[in-house]
Write an enzyme that holds these catalytic residues in place. Sequence first.
Site, short mmCIF file in Angstrom:
data_model
loop_
_atom_site.label_atom_id
_atom_site.label_comp_id
_atom_site.label_asym_id
_atom_site.label_seq_id
_atom_site.Cartn_x
_atom_site.Cartn_y
_atom_site.Cartn_z
N ASP A 1 0.86 -1.17 0.00
CA ASP A 1 0.00 0.00 0.00
C ASP A 1 0.90 1.23 0.00
O ASP A 1 1.86 1.29 0.77
CB ASP A 1 -0.90 -0.01 1.23
N ASP B 1 -2.20 -0.02 6.26
CA ASP B 1 -2.42 0.60 7.56
C ASP B 1 -3.83 1.13 7.75
O ASP B 1 -4.20 1.55 8.85
CB ASP B 1 -1.42 1.75 7.79
N ASP C 1 -7.55 -1.24 3.68
CA ASP C 1 -6.65 -2.38 3.43
C ASP C 1 -7.11 -3.64 4.15
O ASP C 1 -6.53 -4.71 3.94
CB ASP C 1 -5.23 -2.04 3.90
#
Length: 929
Positions: A331, A581, A585
């Site tokens: 990410d 985080d 996600d």
Amino acid sequence: MASTEERPQTATAAGGPARGLSSAEVADRIAAGKVNVNMELKTKSVRELLLENLLTLFNLINVILAVLVIIAGSWKNLTFLAIVLLNTLIGVVQSLRSKRMVDRLTLLATKKATVVRDGSEVELDLDQIVLDDLVKLGRGDQIPADAEVVTGEAQVNESLLTGESNLIRKTPGSQLMSGSFIDSGIVYARVVHVGADNYVAKINNEAKYVKKVNSEIMNSLNAIVRFASVVMVPLGLALFFSSLNESYIRAGSPDPGLVGWAMEELGRGHVPSSELLTTVGALLGMIPQGLVLLTSSVLAIATIRLARRRVLAQQLYCIETLARVDVLCLDKTGTITSGRMEVEGTYPVAVDGGEARSLDGIPNDVSVLDFALANIARATSADANETCKALLDHYADRSVPVADALAVVPFSSAKKWSGAAFDAGSFVMGAAQFVLEPDIYASVEAQVARLADTCRVLVVARVDGFTDEGEMIGSARPVGFVTIRDEIRSSAAETIGYFTEQGVTLNVISGDDPRTVSSIAKVVGVPGAEAFVDATTLDTPAKIDAAVDRYHVFGRVTPQQKRELVQALKRRGHTVAMTGDGVNDVLALKEADCSVAMAAGSDAARNVAEIVLIDNDFASMPAVVAEGRRSINNLQRSAALFLTKTLFSMGLAAICIAFPPYPFQPIQMTLINFFCIGYPGFVLGLESNRARVEGRFLTNVVKRALPASLAVVVAACLNMGGSALFGADEATLSTMCLISTSFVGCCLIWRISQPFTPLRVALLASIVVGLVVGIFGFADFFSIARLDLATAVWVAATSALGAMIFFQLAAKMDRSPERVTRSVTGFGRGVRVKLGHGGNGRVTSTGSAPRRAVMRARDALAGRRERQALKRTESHAARAVDANAAAGGAGGRSRDSRRASVTKSAQGIKVTVPRRKRDSMKGRNASSS
């Protein structure tokens, strides 16, 4: 009082905050259940963790065996339960430790909100908010529930939800999503969803399923235990009745028969304790107790080592999984970038036809652009947004003089700029298309477009001043540009380079603009970052399947699409790790084989992840991989020792059903278990080892254990035959088997210790010395019988033969490469890639089940025809050779009179005939024509 069906007043006519809900309205909503119940993903309870570690098949088998030992009345033989209890204790302690750490991290998050009730502002816990509450939100506040802005405006950071790093402007009527943060501004918002109806709760609910741990070691151990449990039942019953029958024969075979005799013995209170202990001793050898304990110990030590590096492993086996991953999905926000903004660069332009450094009131060594940027940021720092913070950090250590602001215009989402007036002049900073006149903007548009390819671009312009309402006076004249980008972690490039060197495929998946994601991925060195895709175009499963094979940068990805991308990679046989985080996600983290979260991220991300980086530093990942490699490689080496005992115990138990007795006494197995299995296993299991993990765990272990097991069984059978030949008693037989098994065990340890290090040399020497001292120095304690010369020679011969069999089989196993099969799917059609011996590969379509059946039948028929053709050719070649030999006369054979051969070549069937015979055959054919 308004009824609960009416919408309460939420704003006054003047536009300020209203009284909010009254106490009676709040009570009505609480009674109706319209409360903001905490729906976040939580860690497992202590009770769940205890049951998870206690109720296992491994523990069940050992408890059953313990009951049998208790029935036999031999309490001293319950010592094997110590391994079971220790193994369970390690699992429980690790699980509770991880839970405590995650719960502690969760408590660090803000859990209060300011709510307007009865005309007053009160601070409440988030689960005290009810539907239609009026919530006050300012800079830094996390939105507690989905809401609608009533008054005010703000810039909102929704990156934890969407992955989009750009700030979103919110005005009256705009929707606020729970879980996002207020970056700047103050708003009063009415709560429109509570509890499970919130956006963040809906995402969390999709992640509330039990994810199966994808660990080769755990799956292999479970497979071994399941196999042993299936084999143990028939073998145990057969071995017990065989031992019981042996006792029945020794008792003189009384008339009632075996069953009747056994029942009479039980009636007299005589429990068949020796038979039960013999059976339990054989069955205990089939369970790799030490291997289970060693695995738990090695992985627990790995988690302790990682904890010192500020890495929390919430699940023991996740360390191994991360070491095996071949695709790592990253990410962008929070992983590659820190989540903060930074100044990428400043680009001055000419001022009033002169240089950008020539303006009255500004030192000659400071550009007008730097002066304006630094002082506008300082003047508006009271309500600093991310852009202002980036400028303040950029000029914190630069010698730009501080100027007193005569007038300040804070940033406004409506204006899209901020400004300040100083003695040296008045300046504004903002989006170029909103600050500059159309004709002036047209002259710099190309430069803005070029800079905007990778960053956010702001123009700094000089104006004549500001009105009392905060509007610009005069036309804005640009003095330069500043580019702002996500702050890239300093360690990101090095960490990504490490994974690239290790052959791990890297994919960057973000909710941000794909061009921005691609530019950042290129900066940190992600291979293939120049090719990117906008996930809004991936609206079908087929397009997602095609995209994962082609692209490594994905932008504008929704939380559901992140999960679908991970699923598509897993369908191709990849082991996938995911870092993230945010709430956006969570679904992908839950789906990935190994998930890694940042401690500063959302509670939900931390709770579903197997690994949490306490320092929020992606650079800790190589350390986790190194620990995983050390654990896997060492366990593969040590597991061969434990599995050897399991395999030869099963083999001997099966043989001894027909040819009793079982040749090992429990006390002698203790000597073998310690010196040949437990002691070397634990020492080798804790060594440093950073070699790449190759092959499958169970395959590698069986390749090392099977040769030694077969060698031990063969040697034991020869010793059983020798004892019958020499008329030896059971004590002598068990001593013979102990010596031959110890010798083969030392050979196995010698082989798995290659290449030798000082520690491994000392280990092997101590094992040999320990066995010699145990056999000869403590003969009575270990029930060692004295061997005569003939028996000793026989044992030496069987030991040497066992060692020879072991080395021959082990070498053959090493020469047999592992067959690798992977399925790659896309657009509904499967492709199978098979890598066989010698690196030869084959690529075929899997097709449908009927199609595969037809293809197998066709291949079988073609193979049959080919074999028939080969036989016919051999027959024709043989007749031709015989005819040629007859024509050659009775003379002696020449050097060329070699036999013909028929072989199968890559081009078909090949017949080789010696040159002289070939020439004579050509002559006959020519004369006949």
